[in-house]
Design an enzyme around this catalytic site. Structure first.
Site, PDB file in Angstrom:
ATOM      1  N   CYS A  40       0.787  -1.238   0.000  1.00  0.00           N
ATOM      2  CA  CYS A  40       0.000   0.000   0.000  1.00  0.00           C
ATOM      3  C   CYS A  40       0.816   1.285   0.000  1.00  0.00           C
ATOM      4  CB  CYS A  40      -0.927   0.016   1.220  1.00  0.00           C
ATOM      5  SG  CYS A  40      -2.035  -1.406   1.344  1.00  0.00           S
ATOM      6  N   HIS A  84      -2.336   6.830   4.564  1.00  0.00           N
ATOM      7  CA  HIS A  84      -1.250   5.852   4.734  1.00  0.00           C
ATOM      8  C   HIS A  84       0.097   6.342   4.209  1.00  0.00           C
ATOM      9  CE1 HIS A  84      -0.042   1.303   4.764  1.00  0.00           C
ATOM     10  NE2 HIS A  84       0.348   1.955   5.851  1.00  0.00           N
TER      11      HIS A  84
END
Length: 466
Positions: free
Chosen positions: A78, A139
């Site tokens: 990610c 993130h």
């Protein structure tokens, strides 16, 4: 119809705005929507061959635009994938080649995020007059200096971590239960997070319909935790495996919300002048969310095709032909230069700062595709290079692996020793690049590196489940 703001000012000063504005579509700045799925398997869209999961709205997006059959991301997990995606620079070239987690001993926690020296798509588009917003997952660092509102985004509704519970956020929650945050409203209680993100994307489009906008729609479906609505689970009750059933329901709900975004564009009469990109941040983690990357071997976390070869769709009716398939390799790193070029940014200045290329000349046929285009990856213990039809993977515990992708899509026939000439040439190119890269600015825990090595030996199912 909207024109670039500097151009509008010049026309107004000349007193001829009504005359020039008519038919001036070539100077229009498109709206840009970047829809990112999280941990979606390549084979889990019906347009990519899924026999279990129906995704009519994502399929329709592809039929209204271009489906890239050879689309890659720059990392198999990610955070580094998103760092490359949002900057257009291969993230290992600025030290972001690990996934974000807790700070490791010996590293300065103030650097535990995407380096502030990097310019994002949002920074660039904001300077060109765009309203910029992110809905969903960030993130890329939790400390204040990494916050999306300091990285070019005007609006943020979502969470700064790497995942979230789909049904609950707690006022003092941590991890997947952390509270949602927003700088333009008090976040509502979660109903089902994928739907809530869809709601916020729709509201963003309506608020900014009269100005050029960039919307980063960062969904977390179908990332864990494996949670779906009862009604969606009922749709897939015929799937015996509980985790796979839940996954299918989560992908279904993602598809529904892609459809809601596209329907909103149509209702607001923005559909033809909006560039929409749909992509997954990495391959599906088959061992944790029951995704399927058929026909590719591998999964999230590794550099086999299953980890980096992702669904990749682009639609822009005002400029690009519909229902096209583009078969040459492209990268998520190409999106930033493509967006900036379409928004009116100067390519003479920007071209040297991107790792990717502006795709529009290739897609319109004004520039010949480069079949020998080179792609490189580095992620913790692994590195890879693709040049033309050949791909080499380098690991710490075995000889390099060489695959001829057109004849070996599943990467099961290692030709490294048979074609030593190609093996040596690609190892040299990969090594020359590798030794010039900066040190990582943060590391993930060592337990993940051990797991990544083991995933190269996992027995993957490379066909569609019935």
């Amino acid at each position: 119809m909207r024109l670039p703001r500097l151009f509008m000012i010049c026309i107004l000063l000349m007193g001829i705005f009504p005359t020039v504005a008519q038919g001036q579509t070539k100077d229009q700045q498109p709206n840009i929507i970047l829809i990112v799925a999280d941990d979606l398997g390549f084979g889990d869209l019906s347009i990519n061959g899924s026999k279990q999961i129906k995704t009519p709205y994502i399929d329709a997006l592809a039929k209204n635009g271009i489906r890239f059959t050879e689309g890659y991301v720059s990392a198999p997990v990610c955070s580094p994938s998103r760092a490359g995606l949002l900057t257009g620079v291969n993230q290992v070239e600025f030290g972001h080649d690990n996934n974000l987690g807790g700070n490791q001993p010996g590293f300065d926690p103030e650097y535990n995020g995407m380096p502030v020296s990097q310019t994002t798509i949002a920074d660039r588009l904001k300077s060109l007059g765009y309203a910029t917003g992110i809905i969903g997952k960030w993130h890329l660092g939790k400390l204040p200096q990494f916050h999306p509102l300091k990285r070019g985004f005007d609006e943020f509704w979502g969470y700064t971590g790497g995942g979230h519970d789909y049904f609950e956020a707690l006022p003092n929650g941590k991890g997947y239960k952390e509270p949602l945050e927003s700088n333009f409203k008090t976040p509502q209680a979660i109903t089902y997070l994928t739907d809530d993100k869809g709601d916020e994307c729709i509201d963003f489009i309506k608020r900014h319909r009269d100005e050029p906008f960039f919307l980063y729609a960062a969904f977390n479906a179908p990332h864990t935790p494996m949670q779906a609505t009862k009604s969606d689970l009922t749709l897939y009750k015929h799937i015996a495996d509980k985790k796979r059933r839940t996954y299918a329901a989560m992908v279904h709900r993602l598809d529904v919300n892609v459809g809601r975004i596209m329907e909103t564009l149509k209702k607001e009469k923005l559909d033809k002048q909006t560039l929409v990109v749909f992509i997954s941040d990495n391959g599906g983690p088959v061992t944790t969310n029951a995704s399927n990357n058929a026909p590719y071997r591998g999964q999230k976390g590794i550099l086999l095709e299953g980890g980096i070869h992702v669904p990749f769709i682009m639609s822009y009716p005002d400029l690009l032909e519909k229902n096209q398939t583009y078969k040459n390799p492209v990268s998520a790193l190409d999106l930033a230069p493509t967006f900036v070029a379409l928004a009116g940014g100067s390519q003479t200045i920007e071209a040297d700062t991107f790792s990717g290329e502006n795709l529009i000349p290739f897609l319109q046929g004004s520039k010949n595709a480069t079949p020998e285009r080179e792609f490189k990856w580095r992620f913790t213990i692994s590195a890879a290079i693709r040049e033309g039809d050949w791909k080499l993977i380098r690991l710490p515990d075995r000889l390099p692996q060489l695959y001829h992708l057109p004849t070996d899509v599943t990467e099961e026939n290692d030709l490294a020793l048979e074609r030593l000439d190609i093996t040596k040439a690609l190892l040299k190119k990969l090594g020359d690049w590798d030794v010039q890269l900066p040190h990582p600015v943060f590391l993930e825990g060592p337990m993940w590196r051990k797991r990544q090595v083991s995933l190269y030996d996992y027995d993957y199912i490379m066909k569609q489940p019935e």
